[in-house]
Design a protein around this motif. Sequence first.
Motif, PDB file in Angstrom:
ATOM      1  N   LEU A  18       0.821  -1.214   0.000  1.00  0.00           N
ATOM      2  CA  LEU A  18       0.000   0.000   0.000  1.00  0.00           C
ATOM      3  C   LEU A  18       0.856   1.266   0.000  1.00  0.00           C
ATOM      4  N   PHE A  19       1.926   1.248   0.774  1.00  0.00           N
ATOM      5  CA  PHE A  19       2.724   2.457   0.907  1.00  0.00           C
ATOM      6  C   PHE A  19       3.744   2.625  -0.210  1.00  0.00           C
ATOM      7  N   VAL A  67      -6.176   6.323   6.977  1.00  0.00           N
ATOM      8  CA  VAL A  67      -6.472   6.003   8.374  1.00  0.00           C
ATOM      9  C   VAL A  67      -6.021   4.567   8.641  1.00  0.00           C
ATOM     10  N   ILE A  68      -5.268   4.386   9.707  1.00  0.00           N
ATOM     11  CA  ILE A  68      -4.917   3.058  10.188  1.00  0.00           C
ATOM     12  C   ILE A  68      -5.538   2.894  11.563  1.00  0.00           C
ATOM     13  N   SER A  69      -6.333   1.853  11.751  1.00  0.00           N
ATOM     14  CA  SER A  69      -6.962   1.621  13.048  1.00  0.00           C
ATOM     15  C   SER A  69      -6.986   0.131  13.322  1.00  0.00           C
ATOM     16  N   LEU A  72      -1.584  11.037   7.583  1.00  0.00           N
ATOM     17  CA  LEU A  72      -2.088   9.737   8.023  1.00  0.00           C
ATOM     18  C   LEU A  72      -2.503   9.825   9.484  1.00  0.00           C
ATOM     19  N   LEU A  73      -3.660   9.232   9.800  1.00  0.00           N
ATOM     20  CA  LEU A  73      -4.142   9.172  11.173  1.00  0.00           C
ATOM     21  C   LEU A  73      -4.053   7.741  11.685  1.00  0.00           C
ATOM     22  N   LEU A 106       4.912   2.991  10.746  1.00  0.00           N
ATOM     23  CA  LEU A 106       4.268   3.895   9.786  1.00  0.00           C
ATOM     24  C   LEU A 106       5.175   5.068   9.444  1.00  0.00           C
ATOM     25  N   ARG A 107       5.838   5.616  10.442  1.00  0.00           N
ATOM     26  CA  ARG A 107       6.719   6.749  10.175  1.00  0.00           C
ATOM     27  C   ARG A 107       7.813   6.365   9.192  1.00  0.00           C
ATOM     28  N   GLY A 108       8.304   5.132   9.286  1.00  0.00           N
ATOM     29  CA  GLY A 108       9.345   4.685   8.370  1.00  0.00           C
ATOM     30  C   GLY A 108       8.846   4.413   6.964  1.00  0.00           C
TER      31      GLY A 108
END
Length: 246
Positions: A44-45, A131-133, A54-55, A68-70
């Motif tokens: 995806l990234f 959004v990642i949850s 991004l949340l 996620l930051r990476g």
Amino acid sequence: MSATSTIIIPTTAFYDAWATTYDTDGNVLQHLDSAAFKDITPLLFSVLQKPVRLLDLGCGTGRNTTKLRGLLPPGSTLYAVDGSEGMLAQARASMPGEPSGQVEVKWGLLDFTRQQADLDAFIDSAPVDVVISTLVVEHVMLDQFFAVVARILKVGGWAWVTGMHPDMGQSRAGFRRDDGVKVHGISYIHGLEETIVAAKNAGLKLVGNVKERGVDDEFAVQELGERAEKWVGKRLHVGMLLERVL
């Protein structure tokens, strides 16, 4: 209170109490969730070429936040939100330093189910791209959860949402205190079809198929730990990739 007692407490207090041991108590569902995240996110990234917003909704101890930051392109903003002060403190403490000009991380202590105006202000009153949850939806009503996700996600943006598989039955997130008492927060059992329908009603379309994971065999137990043994042959984890279409 006997060593076999079970108590249910408000979810925020529950995660405050669990925060220091959440990542180390051998929870099978967390292991499966991390494996699902590892499988889905590189694909995806890899297509993200420009900065995004991004949340990480319900970031917990930051188990995914650092990853996620990476993954985000330089110049992106990563908003990490949780309602538990204890969990958010663990997340902030676990986040290594980052050179300036890379990905900005903003931390928010708020309950998105009750503080929607605060959530809007936190994300700068503009829809986010992603959004990642993960392992959050168990603790909220489906209509409420997906209404928030759809409202803060831009049209064409996508969300990765994971939770407990309904095959786990009456099982719910929980931990055992030092005195032997099992502690749970408020939880709901959501069926797969009703989850998809609730997402659709909010304007979110399922992309591809629902991703289901479990403990396949005894070899999986060796990897997941002894707590996985009772779950052999069961599906425990569900993941959904959703796109904002309305």
